[in-house]
Write a protein that holds these residues in place. Structure first.
Motif, PDB file in Angstrom:
ATOM      1  N   LEU A 147      -5.315  -1.768  -7.082  1.00  0.00           N
ATOM      2  CA  LEU A 147      -6.308  -1.038  -6.727  1.00  0.00           C
ATOM      3  C   LEU A 147      -6.244   0.291  -6.224  1.00  0.00           C
ATOM      4  O   LEU A 147      -5.195   0.418  -5.808  1.00  0.00           O
ATOM      5  N   TRP A 148      -6.895   1.186  -6.436  1.00  0.00           N
ATOM      6  CA  TRP A 148      -6.801   2.416  -5.527  1.00  0.00           C
ATOM      7  C   TRP A 148      -7.780   2.504  -4.505  1.00  0.00           C
ATOM      8  O   TRP A 148      -8.959   2.092  -4.733  1.00  0.00           O
ATOM      9  N   SER A 149      -6.992   3.157  -3.356  1.00  0.00           N
ATOM     10  CA  SER A 149      -7.997   3.220  -2.265  1.00  0.00           C
ATOM     11  C   SER A 149      -8.737   4.340  -2.348  1.00  0.00           C
ATOM     12  O   SER A 149      -8.595   5.512  -2.983  1.00  0.00           O
ATOM     13  N   THR A 150     -10.071   4.591  -1.560  1.00  0.00           N
ATOM     14  CA  THR A 150     -10.709   5.522  -1.468  1.00  0.00           C
ATOM     15  C   THR A 150     -11.073   6.315  -0.094  1.00  0.00           C
ATOM     16  O   THR A 150     -11.881   7.061  -0.041  1.00  0.00           O
ATOM     17  N   THR A 151     -10.362   5.716   0.842  1.00  0.00           N
ATOM     18  CA  THR A 151     -10.664   6.030   2.205  1.00  0.00           C
ATOM     19  C   THR A 151      -9.652   7.101   2.664  1.00  0.00           C
ATOM     20  O   THR A 151      -8.632   7.203   1.818  1.00  0.00           O
TER      21      THR A 151
ATOM     22  N   PHE B 152       0.738  -1.084  -0.017  1.00  0.00           N
ATOM     23  CA  PHE B 152      -0.092  -0.076   0.144  1.00  0.00           C
ATOM     24  C   PHE B 152       0.840   1.369   0.071  1.00  0.00           C
ATOM     25  O   PHE B 152       1.739   1.485   0.834  1.00  0.00           O
ATOM     26  N   SER B 153       0.574   2.094  -0.878  1.00  0.00           N
ATOM     27  CA  SER B 153       1.115   3.484  -0.907  1.00  0.00           C
ATOM     28  C   SER B 153      -0.012   4.550  -0.728  1.00  0.00           C
ATOM     29  O   SER B 153      -0.923   4.724  -1.332  1.00  0.00           O
ATOM     30  N   SER B 154       0.630   5.658   0.073  1.00  0.00           N
ATOM     31  CA  SER B 154      -0.512   6.663   0.329  1.00  0.00           C
ATOM     32  C   SER B 154      -0.254   7.850  -0.670  1.00  0.00           C
ATOM     33  O   SER B 154      -0.960   8.716  -0.525  1.00  0.00           O
ATOM     34  N   THR B 155       0.582   7.449  -1.685  1.00  0.00           N
ATOM     35  CA  THR B 155       0.745   8.501  -2.814  1.00  0.00           C
ATOM     36  C   THR B 155      -0.592   8.601  -3.773  1.00  0.00           C
ATOM     37  O   THR B 155      -1.024   7.782  -3.959  1.00  0.00           O
ATOM     38  N   ASP B 156      -1.061   9.772  -3.726  1.00  0.00           N
ATOM     39  CA  ASP B 156      -2.316  10.109  -4.588  1.00  0.00           C
ATOM     40  C   ASP B 156      -2.270   9.807  -6.002  1.00  0.00           C
ATOM     41  O   ASP B 156      -1.226  10.399  -6.533  1.00  0.00           O
ATOM     42  N   PRO B 157      -2.972   8.928  -6.547  1.00  0.00           N
ATOM     43  CA  PRO B 157      -2.701   8.545  -7.998  1.00  0.00           C
ATOM     44  C   PRO B 157      -3.395   9.514  -8.931  1.00  0.00           C
ATOM     45  O   PRO B 157      -2.998   9.420 -10.034  1.00  0.00           O
ATOM     46  N   ASP B 158      -4.285  10.314  -8.514  1.00  0.00           N
ATOM     47  CA  ASP B 158      -5.182  10.860  -9.529  1.00  0.00           C
ATOM     48  C   ASP B 158      -5.441  12.220  -9.340  1.00  0.00           C
ATOM     49  O   ASP B 158      -6.427  13.090  -9.497  1.00  0.00           O
ATOM     50  N   GLY B 159      -4.550  12.923  -8.324  1.00  0.00           N
ATOM     51  CA  GLY B 159      -4.653  14.256  -8.029  1.00  0.00           C
ATOM     52  C   GLY B 159      -5.884  14.883  -7.291  1.00  0.00           C
ATOM     53  O   GLY B 159      -6.320  14.245  -6.191  1.00  0.00           O
ATOM     54  N   ALA B 160      -6.705  15.453  -8.155  1.00  0.00           N
ATOM     55  CA  ALA B 160      -8.086  15.703  -7.463  1.00  0.00           C
ATOM     56  C   ALA B 160      -9.219  14.970  -7.365  1.00  0.00           C
ATOM     57  O   ALA B 160     -10.193  15.127  -7.134  1.00  0.00           O
ATOM     58  N   GLY B 161      -8.878  13.515  -7.810  1.00  0.00           N
ATOM     59  CA  GLY B 161      -9.788  12.557  -8.143  1.00  0.00           C
ATOM     60  C   GLY B 161     -10.274  12.034  -6.847  1.00  0.00           C
ATOM     61  O   GLY B 161      -9.691  12.283  -5.742  1.00  0.00           O
ATOM     62  N   PRO B 162     -11.080  11.019  -6.803  1.00  0.00           N
ATOM     63  CA  PRO B 162     -11.662  10.197  -5.482  1.00  0.00           C
ATOM     64  C   PRO B 162     -10.315   9.360  -4.861  1.00  0.00           C
ATOM     65  O   PRO B 162     -10.807   8.990  -3.666  1.00  0.00           O
TER      66      PRO B 162
END
Length: 358
Positions: A163-167, A36-46
């Motif tokens: 997968l991308w996290s949303t939490t 798991f990486s907390s790096t945001d993959p989509d900027g302003a996305g969810p």
């Protein structure tokens, strides 16, 4: 005396009964190696982070040659994760199946042999079930094909999923996988493994009762390092070891004769509540028999985890008889042994079949 000895030997002819537990070869698969990486993959996305895990498979014994097809997938939680939107073509939760979605990467072993993940739907059907205290509402289904591989007892990576996290609490929830058709742990009829001659094999899941957490630095309550079962004079000897234990309450030894119905046959106390050193445990099932075993770990909060399943046949031993000395003159010693207390009848017959001692 010689005739008497011959009669006695005839009267005590022992047929040793051997039970052979023979089934078609069986496989296991599991979800492993979470990151798991907390790096945001989509900027302003969810999305809030990126998680990965790997599907692995092996045989329980021996080698299965010429595996050509594998219908498999995983289940995940829409409340905690989403399918990545890049790179293109982005996987979607639509009804259409796609070939080799961008968030699934074949392992180097499978890719080198020509395999790819096809006809993939990562949101197949409408599901809503709870296992291991976690609710799953999405299931992926697809077919790994296009090549040929020989599988053996060593675990081999099949593919890795992103997968991308949303939490907002650094996790992407949990993932799990059902067994294939005919397997233990809630078999899913669509999942299967087959060879070049269209023979299908039973596949058990090792990531069902305890789903895989996609959490940053998630500590395991107990890290198992070994689990085995061996036949002994007292029954089936079950042993396991741990490397670390955190908030561990106790272990439960579970047994099954059909691979689906499990019963607790013993409870083993922990060496200490918390430990960062190796610990070893042992339990003996005096009834033995042809069975499957696993260890259920229970922590202080009631959460549980399980070891892999081991299968073993420890059937009752037949009687054995020793007679000495041979030949004998005026004294004969008869030794009758058994692996457990048994009621016996002693008869001595002469050559004509007449009972001399009863």
């Amino acid at each position: 005396m010689k005739k008497f000895l011959q009669s006695l030997l005839v009267a005590f002819s022992i047929v040793l009964l051997a039970t052979t537990f023979s089934n078609a070869q069986v496989l296991e698969w599991r979800l492993a190696n979470p990151t798991f990486s907390s790096t945001d993959p989509d900027g302003a996305g969810p999305a809030t982070g990126v998680a990965t895990f790997t599907l692995q498979i092996h045989t329980l014994s021996g080698t299965i040659n010429n595996i050509t097809g594998m219908s498999t997938g995983w289940s995940w939680q829409l409340a905690n994760a989403m399918l990545p939107t890049v790179p293109a073509p982005a996987p979607t939760c639509g009804t259409n199946s796609v070939a080799q979605p961008s968030n699934v990467t074949m392992s180097s072993t499978f890719a080198a042999l020509g395999f790819s993940y096809n006809n993939v739907n990562q949101c197949s059907g409408s599901i809503d079930f709870t296992v291991g205290g976690r609710t799953f509402d999405r299931r992926a289904v697809g077919t790994v094909d296009g090549g040929t591989i020989n599988l053996s007892t060593g675990w081999v990576d099949v593919f890795t999923v992103t997968l991308w996290s949303t939490t907002t609490n650094s996790n992407a929830g949990s993932v799990m996988i059902n067994s294939g058709a005919g397997g233990d742990n809630s078999p899913f009829s669509t999942y299967s493994v087959s060879d070049a001659e269209a023979n299908e094999y039973v596949v058990h899941s090792r990531t069902f009762g305890t789903p895989l957490l996609l959490v940053a630095g998630a500590p395991l309550p107990v890290l198992f390092t070994r689990f085995s079962a061996l036949c002994s004079e007292s029954g089936t000897s079950i042993s396991w070891s741990t490397a670390t234990e955190q908030n561990n309450s106790h272990f439960e030894v579970q047994k099954s004769t059909d691979g689906s119905t499990w019963s607790n046959i013993g409870r083993v106390a922990v060496s200490s509540l918390n430990s960062n050193s190796a610990k070893a445990y042992q339990f003996t099932d005096k009834l033995g028999g042809v069975a499957q075993y696993r260890i259920k770990q229970v922590d202080l909060g009631g959460q549980t985890s399980y070891t892999d399943v081991v299968r073993i046949s420890c059937t009752d031993k037949a009687f054995f008889v020793n007679i000495y000395p041979v030949p004998a003159k005026d004294k004969l010693t008869l030794v009758v042994g058994s692996d457990k207390t048994t009621k016996m009848t002693l008869r001595v017959l002469d050559n004509s079949g007449r009972v001399l001692i009863n």
